[in-house]
Design an enzyme around this catalytic site. Sequence first.
Site, PDB file in Angstrom:
ATOM      1  N   TYR A  20      29.387 -29.609  11.459  1.00 36.14           N
ATOM      2  CA  TYR A  20      28.685 -30.698  12.142  1.00 36.14           C
ATOM      3  C   TYR A  20      29.369 -32.027  11.829  1.00 36.14           C
ATOM      4  O   TYR A  20      29.647 -32.835  12.729  1.00 36.14           O
ATOM      5  CB  TYR A  20      27.221 -30.708  11.699  1.00 36.14           C
ATOM      6  CG  TYR A  20      26.428 -31.880  12.206  1.00 36.14           C
ATOM      7  CD1 TYR A  20      26.157 -32.038  13.566  1.00 36.14           C
ATOM      8  CD2 TYR A  20      25.943 -32.840  11.325  1.00 36.14           C
ATOM      9  CE1 TYR A  20      25.435 -33.130  14.032  1.00 36.14           C
ATOM     10  CE2 TYR A  20      25.221 -33.924  11.785  1.00 36.14           C
ATOM     11  CZ  TYR A  20      24.960 -34.064  13.130  1.00 36.14           C
ATOM     12  OH  TYR A  20      24.253 -35.141  13.580  1.00 36.14           O
ATOM     13  N   GLU A  42      16.426 -35.764  15.952  1.00 29.91           N
ATOM     14  CA  GLU A  42      16.213 -36.651  14.795  1.00 29.91           C
ATOM     15  C   GLU A  42      14.722 -36.861  14.563  1.00 29.91           C
ATOM     16  O   GLU A  42      14.272 -36.928  13.422  1.00 29.91           O
ATOM     17  CB  GLU A  42      16.929 -37.994  14.985  1.00 29.91           C
ATOM     18  CG  GLU A  42      18.433 -37.915  14.899  1.00 29.91           C
ATOM     19  CD  GLU A  42      18.990 -37.636  13.516  1.00 29.91           C
ATOM     20  OE1 GLU A  42      18.243 -37.636  12.514  1.00 29.91           O
ATOM     21  OE2 GLU A  42      20.209 -37.410  13.432  1.00 29.91           O
ATOM     22  N   TRP A  50      18.151 -32.411   7.306  1.00 31.92           N
ATOM     23  CA  TRP A  50      18.876 -32.204   8.572  1.00 31.92           C
ATOM     24  C   TRP A  50      19.387 -30.770   8.693  1.00 31.92           C
ATOM     25  O   TRP A  50      19.442 -30.220   9.790  1.00 31.92           O
ATOM     26  CB  TRP A  50      20.012 -33.221   8.701  1.00 31.92           C
ATOM     27  CG  TRP A  50      20.759 -33.068   9.990  1.00 31.92           C
ATOM     28  CD1 TRP A  50      22.058 -32.685  10.146  1.00 31.92           C
ATOM     29  CD2 TRP A  50      20.257 -33.288  11.319  1.00 31.92           C
ATOM     30  NE1 TRP A  50      22.382 -32.650  11.483  1.00 31.92           N
ATOM     31  CE2 TRP A  50      21.291 -33.017  12.222  1.00 31.92           C
ATOM     32  CE3 TRP A  50      19.014 -33.679  11.824  1.00 31.92           C
ATOM     33  CZ2 TRP A  50      21.140 -33.124  13.601  1.00 31.92           C
ATOM     34  CZ3 TRP A  50      18.869 -33.786  13.204  1.00 31.92           C
ATOM     35  CH2 TRP A  50      19.923 -33.510  14.072  1.00 31.92           C
TER      36      TRP A  50
END
Length: 189
Positions: A20, A42, A50
């Site tokens: 990522y 988000e 995350w």
Amino acid sequence: MTDGHQRCSWAENDALMRAYHDEEWGVPQHDPRMLWEMLMLEGFQAGLAWIIILRKRAAFRKAFANFDPMKVAAFTETDVARLMSDPGIVRAQAKIRATIAGAQIYCEMAERGESFAEFCWSFTDGKPIKNPGREWIAKSPLSETISKEMKRRGFKFVGPTIVYAWMQAVGIVNDHSIGCFRREPNFYD
């Protein structure tokens, strides 16, 4: 990591986070659908790590019609119930409803001829902001401004901290740490 690259410290210890970081985080994103998808993800991340969202990303995409705003805007109470029973995603009713409402707002903007991408980038005149390598900042005056405008438009889960994380993710700000091999690529010039 044995590939010889120095990375932001948060991306060092997990292969999914490294990928990522190396391929997506901080790359200026101008596709309106992708900007919206990342904003919604988000929002789902709020209060979580995350990595949880990354691991569930494929399931989120499947559950939310590949984050097609037109399709998500038409979701009904049946869809809310379906999503609340989907173990592949974060089952938070307020976040699910916020995503549906966010799709409706996105579509209303498009109907008025307002590009979500142009809106997102209007705060920086279309150019990424390169910060001085402080990867752990939580919010900024700019994220507070964007947050206020998004809330004024009706978006939910868009507080200044969530907005700042989104700005980092979509490359509106470059917060790669000093020495990170992704800090100086040509796409920031």
